[in-house]
Scaffold this motif. Structure first.
Motif, short mmCIF file in Angstrom:
data_model
loop_
_atom_site.label_atom_id
_atom_site.label_comp_id
_atom_site.label_asym_id
_atom_site.label_seq_id
_atom_site.Cartn_x
_atom_site.Cartn_y
_atom_site.Cartn_z
N ASP A 11 0.84 -1.21 0.00
CA ASP A 11 0.00 0.00 0.00
C ASP A 11 0.87 1.26 0.00
N ALA A 12 1.94 1.23 0.79
CA ALA A 12 2.81 2.41 0.88
C ALA A 12 3.49 2.71 -0.45
N TYR A 13 4.01 1.67 -1.11
CA TYR A 13 4.67 1.88 -2.40
C TYR A 13 3.67 2.29 -3.48
N SER A 14 2.45 1.75 -3.41
CA SER A 14 1.42 2.13 -4.39
C SER A 14 1.06 3.61 -4.24
N LYS A 15 0.90 4.05 -2.98
CA LYS A 15 0.58 5.45 -2.74
C LYS A 15 1.72 6.37 -3.16
N ALA A 16 2.97 5.90 -2.95
CA ALA A 16 4.12 6.69 -3.36
C ALA A 16 4.14 6.87 -4.88
N ALA A 17 3.87 5.78 -5.61
CA ALA A 17 3.86 5.86 -7.08
C ALA A 17 2.74 6.80 -7.56
N GLN A 18 1.57 6.73 -6.92
CA GLN A 18 0.46 7.60 -7.30
C GLN A 18 0.78 9.07 -7.01
N SER A 19 1.43 9.32 -5.87
CA SER A 19 1.79 10.70 -5.52
C SER A 19 2.80 11.26 -6.51
N LEU A 20 3.79 10.46 -6.87
CA LEU A 20 4.81 10.90 -7.83
C LEU A 20 4.18 11.15 -9.19
#
Length: 252
Positions: A227-236
């Motif tokens: 979840d954390a990496y998915s949110k990071a990719a979406q934010s970027l």
């Protein structure tokens, strides 16, 4: 793809693979003879990257230099022995030596298992729980009557008369074994394992080497990481979209 998104996506894919493996482990925590799998990640070699495949141009740079977090990963099997539980069933057997396996005839050829919860088919063959023939010293094991008992040396007796013997093989290196179905494995490449004298615990079963508690904890942690990496990719991605929209925009 920019550096940040590349790192986040590759790490997210690793967590996704871990989720798949850990879900399978947890689902088989009660499966007789099941062996847990685990995922190993390593830094990706430049030769395996896109820029490495295309050849190094004047500006091409190894991905492991641009983005150290990028990794390659694959799953392995933990062949450590599971707990042995006494059942009292005369057709239940557990192997004592960690690298020993029973041999099973399948539609795809011979496969290997440590699940010794055998039963008898309608034709009188000794079979696995899903109906596959268990291989003995001379091929399929036929039981001509009821009351069969499997002894410590692998011999099968009915009313004191030996009617067959379990075939057991030993792998000096289990790296060439890959999961097939459930608690069964197939041998990659050529070669045959050596047949050995069985060392069996009668009326017992080797259980899965998966800890349900540890497996649940691992699953929760991996899910949070994904979840954390998915949110990071979406934010970027949102940042990139904003930058694209702003570039070249006329300032009034």
């Amino acid at each position: 793809m920019d550096i940040g998104t590349y790192a986040a996506v590759s790490a997210g894919l690793l967590q996704l693979k871990k989720l798949e493996v850990e879900n399978n482990n947890l689902a088989n925590s009660s499966t007789v003879g099941f062996k847990r799998q685990y995922v190993v990640a390593e830094q990706q070699a430049f030769e395996k990257t896109l820029s490495g495949q295309l050849g190094q141009g004047s500006f091409a740079k190894a991905d492991n230099q641009r983005v150290p977090a990028v990794g390659a990963f694959e799953s392995f099997v933990d062949f450590s022995q599971g707990a042995i539980r006494q059942t009292g069933n005369p057709l239940d057997v557990a192997l004592r030596s960690e690298n020993d396996f029973f041999v099973v005839n399948t539609p795809n050829g011979r496969e290997y298992t440590r699940a010794g919860n055998f039963t008898i088919s309608q034709n009188g063959d000794l079979v696995t729980q899903d109906g596959l023939q268990v291989v003995g010293d001379g091929g399929a094991i036929q039981l001509p009557g009821p009351g069969a008992v499997i002894n410590q040396d692998g011999s099968i007796q009915i009313q004191g008369i030996t009617v067959g013997r379990l075939g057991v093989v030993r792998f000096t290196d289990t790296k060439n074994l890959e999961p097939s179905s459930g608690a069964r494995f197939r041998l990659k490449g050529g070669g045959q394992p050596a047949q050995v004298e069985p060392f069996i615990e009668p009326r017992s079963l080797e259980m899965s080497n998966v800890s349900a508690v540890t497996g649940m904890i691992d699953l929760i942690q991996t899910n949070r990481a994904f979840d954390a990496y998915s949110k990071a990719a979406q934010s970027l991605d949102s940042v990139n979209q904003s930058a694209i929209n702003q570039v070249g925009k006329r300032v009034s």
